[in-house]
Design an enzyme around this catalytic site. Structure first.
Site, PDB file in Angstrom:
ATOM      1  N   LYS A 112      42.360  28.384  57.224  1.00  0.00           N
ATOM      2  CA  LYS A 112      41.686  28.405  55.924  1.00  0.00           C
ATOM      3  C   LYS A 112      41.603  26.991  55.354  1.00  0.00           C
ATOM      4  O   LYS A 112      42.500  26.184  55.582  1.00  0.00           O
ATOM      5  CB  LYS A 112      42.476  29.280  54.938  1.00  0.00           C
ATOM      6  N   ARG A 157      45.036  46.565  46.063  1.00  0.00           N
ATOM      7  CA  ARG A 157      44.142  46.746  44.916  1.00  0.00           C
ATOM      8  C   ARG A 157      43.196  47.910  45.110  1.00  0.00           C
ATOM      9  O   ARG A 157      42.982  48.716  44.234  1.00  0.00           O
ATOM     10  CB  ARG A 157      43.317  45.467  44.699  1.00  0.00           C
ATOM     11  N   HIS A 173      48.565  38.487  40.880  1.00  0.00           N
ATOM     12  CA  HIS A 173      49.771  38.158  41.649  1.00  0.00           C
ATOM     13  C   HIS A 173      51.013  38.259  40.747  1.00  0.00           C
ATOM     14  O   HIS A 173      52.036  38.809  41.156  1.00  0.00           O
ATOM     15  CB  HIS A 173      49.710  36.719  42.178  1.00  0.00           C
ATOM     16  N   SER A 182      41.587  35.500  44.099  1.00  0.00           N
ATOM     17  CA  SER A 182      41.555  34.037  43.936  1.00  0.00           C
ATOM     18  C   SER A 182      40.165  33.479  44.207  1.00  0.00           C
ATOM     19  O   SER A 182      39.740  32.508  43.579  1.00  0.00           O
ATOM     20  CB  SER A 182      42.560  33.378  44.879  1.00  0.00           C
TER      21      SER A 182
END
Ligand code: ADP
Length: 158
Positions: free
Chosen positions: A41, A90, A17, A128
Site C-alpha cells: 500500500k 461494519r 476506529h 479512512s
C-alpha cells in the site's frame, strides 16, 4: 492480563476506529493498537505520523498502547502477549475479507482468536479512504476524525 491486538493501516485513524477501541477496553485488560507496515500500500501518512496521531487520540485511555509492526500479525500478537486479534465489522462487505484473514490467522496460530466488534451505526459508512478523499477536496471532516487528524489532513492538502 488479557490483551488484544488491534492491527490496521489507520491511514488515518477515524472515530470509527476509536469507537472499536473504546468497546474493546471494556472487554480486555489492555488493547495494543498496531500500525501495520504494508509494502503493498502507498499510504498518505508515514508510519510515524500514523502512530503519532493514534497516540495523541488515545492518550486519555490508560490501558491502550500504540506501536507498529512489519510482518505477520499473529507473530506480533505473540510478541506483545495478546490472546486475540481485534477487527471491526461494519457491513456485509467487510465479511468476506475478514473471514479469510481470521481463518488464515487461526491456521497460522491456533492460540490466537480473532474477535470482531461492531461500531455505533453512525460509523458504519466511515473509512479512512473516504476521509482522505473528502479532505483532498477540502471538505470538512471534523465530525469523523480526532482533532489532531483534522489538523494533519489540512496540512497535507494545503
Ligand atoms: P486494514 O487495511 O487492516 O483494513 P483499516 O485501518 O482500514 O486497516 O481498518 C482496521 C480495522 O478497523 C479493520 O478491522 C476495519 O474493518 C476496522 N474499521 C475501519 N473503519 C471502521 C469504522 N468506521 N468502524 C469500525 N471499524 C472500522
Amino acid at each position: 492480563m488479557r490483551k488484544v491486538l488491534y492491527p490496521g493501516t489507520f491511514d488515518p485513524v477515524t472515530n470509527g476506529h476509536i469507537d472499536i477501541i473504546k468497546r474493546a477496553r471494556e472487554l480486555f485488560d489492555g488493547v495494543v493498537v498496531t500500525v501495520a507496515i504494508n509494502p503493498g500500500k502507498t499510504p498518505l501518512f508515514t508510519v510515524e505520523e500514523r502512530v503519532h496521531m493514534l497516540k495523541e487520540s488515545l492518550k486519555d485511555f490508560d490501558n491502550v498502547v500504540v506501536d507498529s509492526f512489519d510482518g505477520l500479525v499473529v507473530d506480533h500478537a505473540h510478541e506483545v502477549g495478546a490472546v486475540g486479534i481485534l477487527r471491526g465489522l461494519r457491513a456485509v462487505s467487510d465479511f468476506e475479507y475478514e473471514f479469510q484473514m481470521a481463518l488464515m490467522n487461526r491456521k497460522l496460530a491456533g492460540d490466537i482468536a480473532t474477535v470482531f466488534l461492531m461500531p455505533h451505526e453512525k460509523y458504519t459508512y466511515l473509512n479512512s479512504s473516504i476521509i482522505r478523499n473528502l479532505s483532498s477536496l477540502n471538505s470538512d471532516v471534523s465530525e469523523f476524525v480526532p482533532s489532531i487528524v483534522m489538523e494533519a489532513l489540512k496540512k497535507k492538502f494545503s
